[in-house]
Design a protein around this motif. Structure first.
Motif, short mmCIF file in Angstrom:
data_model
loop_
_atom_site.label_atom_id
_atom_site.label_comp_id
_atom_site.label_asym_id
_atom_site.label_seq_id
_atom_site.Cartn_x
_atom_site.Cartn_y
_atom_site.Cartn_z
N UNK A 43 -21.25 -0.78 -13.71
CA UNK A 43 -20.36 0.36 -13.53
C UNK A 43 -20.61 1.04 -12.18
N UNK A 44 -21.88 1.16 -11.80
CA UNK A 44 -22.18 1.75 -10.50
C UNK A 44 -21.66 0.87 -9.37
N UNK A 80 -14.92 0.35 -5.29
CA UNK A 80 -13.62 1.03 -5.27
C UNK A 80 -13.63 2.24 -4.35
N UNK A 81 -14.74 2.97 -4.31
CA UNK A 81 -14.82 4.10 -3.38
C UNK A 81 -14.79 3.64 -1.93
N UNK A 94 -7.32 5.02 3.12
CA UNK A 94 -6.90 6.31 3.64
C UNK A 94 -6.88 6.31 5.17
N UNK A 95 -7.75 5.52 5.77
CA UNK A 95 -7.79 5.46 7.23
C UNK A 95 -6.60 4.71 7.81
N UNK A 96 -6.10 3.68 7.11
CA UNK A 96 -4.96 2.89 7.58
C UNK A 96 -4.19 2.41 6.36
N UNK A 143 -5.86 2.42 -5.80
CA UNK A 143 -5.87 1.39 -4.75
C UNK A 143 -4.52 0.71 -4.60
N UNK A 144 -3.66 0.80 -5.58
CA UNK A 144 -2.34 0.21 -5.49
C UNK A 144 -2.31 -1.26 -5.89
N UNK A 145 -1.41 -2.02 -5.24
CA UNK A 145 -1.20 -3.42 -5.59
C UNK A 145 -2.31 -4.29 -5.02
N UNK A 146 -2.79 -5.23 -5.83
CA UNK A 146 -3.82 -6.18 -5.39
C UNK A 146 -3.44 -7.57 -5.89
N UNK A 147 -3.93 -8.57 -5.17
CA UNK A 147 -3.69 -9.97 -5.52
C UNK A 147 -5.04 -10.64 -5.75
#
Length: 261
Positions: A173-174, A180-181, A188-190, A223-227
């Motif tokens: 979990x950690x 993810x963080x 957020x940067x791009x 995070x949105x969409x991932x493949x």
């Protein structure tokens, strides 16, 4: 000189019941008259010899001895038969602590190609080299997807466990929260049109999925969409998997191509 109470305590300790002093004792209680009476001696009666053939008379029963308290012990026969002595059962509930989960071990590298971010499992745990077979395969996949085949490295590789020692929690979990963080900060940067998760550790700790999610789309909160894509080493060991990767790529290609227009 002894007072009467202390004198009787000494006599009781020596188990003396009746006694007579030779002289008058100071502070002593008066003597009881019945103790001064001398009993008459008993006459001994001669015993005739027992005739031949008869068993000699049994001696008189001894004076009753002090009873002994015996602790019951398991008999030899019960031990041989497999019986065990009865033991007391402790009804106190036993608290069983869960076994600690060992920290997962993996190494991930984040790359950027156009409007896509790629979180790639490092097969050897070390950063990619320009002539590594896995890196050459990744470049071929980017060209097939219509993306730049020279991806930019974003930050240092993410290696887990984070610390070799210490009491910090480094369980699954950690690890998931950390990965993810890390991705959230980079997004957020791009902006990112699609996140590629290449390899089981990337799919598991970023997408919260397993190997069954390979070649499918994942919607990750925050995070949105991932493949989800099989690892580069797995694609080289099992080339038949590349066909499924190509079919999934064709379905998703419009997302990052529209972003470039």
């Amino acid at each position: 000189m002894l007072i009467e109470s202390r004198r009787r305590a000494y006599l009781n300790a020596m188990q003396v019941v009746n006694w007579l002093p030779r002289t008058e004792l100071p502070f002593a209680a008066p003597s009881r008259p019945e103790l001064l009476e001398m009993p008459e001696p008993e006459l001994e009666v001669p015993v005739a010899p027992a005739p031949l053939g008869e068993a000699p008379a049994q001696p008189a029963a001894r004076q009753a001895e002090r009873p002994k308290i015996e602790v019951p012990r398991p008999s030899l026969a019960s031990t041989r038969n497999g019986a065990k002595p009865v033991e007391e059962v402790d009804d106190t509930p036993v608290v069983v602590k869960p076994a600690p989960v060992p920290p997962p071990r993996f190494a991930l590298q984040l790359l950027r190609a156009g409007r896509c971010l790629l979180l790639v499992e490092l097969p050897t745990g070390e950063a990619f080299q320009s002539r590594d077979p896995a890196y050459l395969l990744l470049k071929d996949m980017l060209r097939a997807a219509g993306l730049p085949d020279a991806p930019q490295i974003v930050g240092e590789p993410v290696r887990w466990p984070w610390l070799n020692r210490g009491t910090l929690d480094q369980g699954p979990e950690a690890a998931r929260d950390f990965v993810q963080g890390f991705l959230s900060v980079q997004m957020e940067a791009a902006p990112c049109a699609c996140l590629w998760l290449i390899g089981l550790p990337a799919v598991k700790f970023a997408g919260e999925a397993d190997a069954e999610a390979f070649n499918s789309e994942l919607q990750i909160e925050g995070l949105g969409l991932a493949w989800a894509i099989p690892g580069l080493e797995l694609l080289m060991e099992e080339p038949q998997r590349k066909a499924a990767v190509w079919q999934a790529m064709r379905r998703l290609m419009a997302r990052w191509k529209q972003s470039d227009e």
